[in-house]
Write a protein that holds these residues in place. Structure first.
Motif, short mmCIF file in Angstrom:
data_model
loop_
_atom_site.label_atom_id
_atom_site.label_comp_id
_atom_site.label_asym_id
_atom_site.label_seq_id
_atom_site.Cartn_x
_atom_site.Cartn_y
_atom_site.Cartn_z
N ARG A 1 9.12 21.27 -17.32
CA ARG A 1 9.46 21.21 -15.89
C ARG A 1 9.83 19.80 -15.46
NH1 ARG A 1 4.29 23.61 -13.30
NH2 ARG A 1 5.14 22.35 -11.61
N SER A 2 9.86 18.87 -16.40
CA SER A 2 10.11 17.47 -16.08
C SER A 2 11.36 16.98 -16.82
CB SER A 2 8.89 16.64 -16.49
OG SER A 2 9.03 15.31 -16.10
N PHE A 3 11.57 15.69 -16.79
CA PHE A 3 12.67 15.06 -17.51
C PHE A 3 12.13 13.96 -18.40
CE2 PHE A 3 14.99 16.61 -13.75
CZ PHE A 3 16.03 17.27 -14.37
N THR B 1 8.91 9.94 -20.34
CA THR B 1 8.75 10.55 -19.02
C THR B 1 8.50 9.48 -17.97
OG1 THR B 1 6.36 10.76 -19.25
CG2 THR B 1 7.71 12.61 -20.07
N ARG C 1 19.09 11.56 -18.96
CA ARG C 1 17.86 12.34 -18.92
C ARG C 1 18.09 13.69 -19.56
NH1 ARG C 1 17.42 13.94 -12.49
NH2 ARG C 1 19.13 15.44 -12.54
N GLU C 2 17.00 14.25 -20.08
CA GLU C 2 17.05 15.58 -20.66
C GLU C 2 15.83 16.34 -20.17
OE1 GLU C 2 15.18 15.18 -25.04
OE2 GLU C 2 16.90 13.87 -24.71
N ARG C 3 16.02 17.61 -19.94
CA ARG C 3 14.93 18.44 -19.43
C ARG C 3 13.90 18.64 -20.54
NH1 ARG C 3 13.27 20.35 -14.74
NH2 ARG C 3 15.35 20.53 -13.90
#
Length: 128
Positions: free
Chosen positions: A68-70, A31, A63-65
């Motif tokens: 609520r973040s990546f 992250t 990036r991957e979800r």
């Protein structure tokens, strides 16, 4: 006169290199918060996000979800990133032949031999 309390500004390329280096040290996708901590908290979270987004646009990270973040991952190793930069420079020039010829004449004998070997290998793989 510059304020002595201010830290010297780092160039965009230097920040990108720091962020990529941190990502390469991760055991997997990381992250932005992890990257920020890994860099000692010296950069604002929003700065880390901005750098990661720029790197995504350049194809240097994916990036991957995650919730609520990546979570971010380097798209390639150092060699792959350097190769991408070389292709980008080459693609920006109108006279590719002149650029490649100039590049080749600047190579030392060992690098020239290595390049010839790599081209021979690539050509051989294409025939099979």
């Amino acid at each position: 006169m510059a304020d002595p309390r201010q830290r010297p500004r780092r160039g965009q390329g230097e920040l990108e290199a720091l962020v990529l280096s941190a990502l390469r040290e991760a055991d997997g996708p990381a992250t932005a918060g992890w990257v920020q901590e890994r860099l000692g908290g010296d950069l604002a979270y929003t700065t880390v996000i901005t750098i990661l987004t720029r790197l995504l646009g350049k194809g240097a990270v994916t990036r991957e979800r995650v919730g609520r973040s990546f979570a971010w991952t380097p798209a390639s190793d150092h060699a792959g990133l350097a190769a991408r930069k070389m292709r980008k420079v080459l693609d920006a020039e109108s006279d590719r032949e002149a650029v490649l010829a100039s590049f080749l004449t600047g190579l030392g004998p060992d690098d020239e031999r290595l390049l010839r070997d790599l081209l021979d290998q690539a050509h051989g793989e294409g025939e099979g």
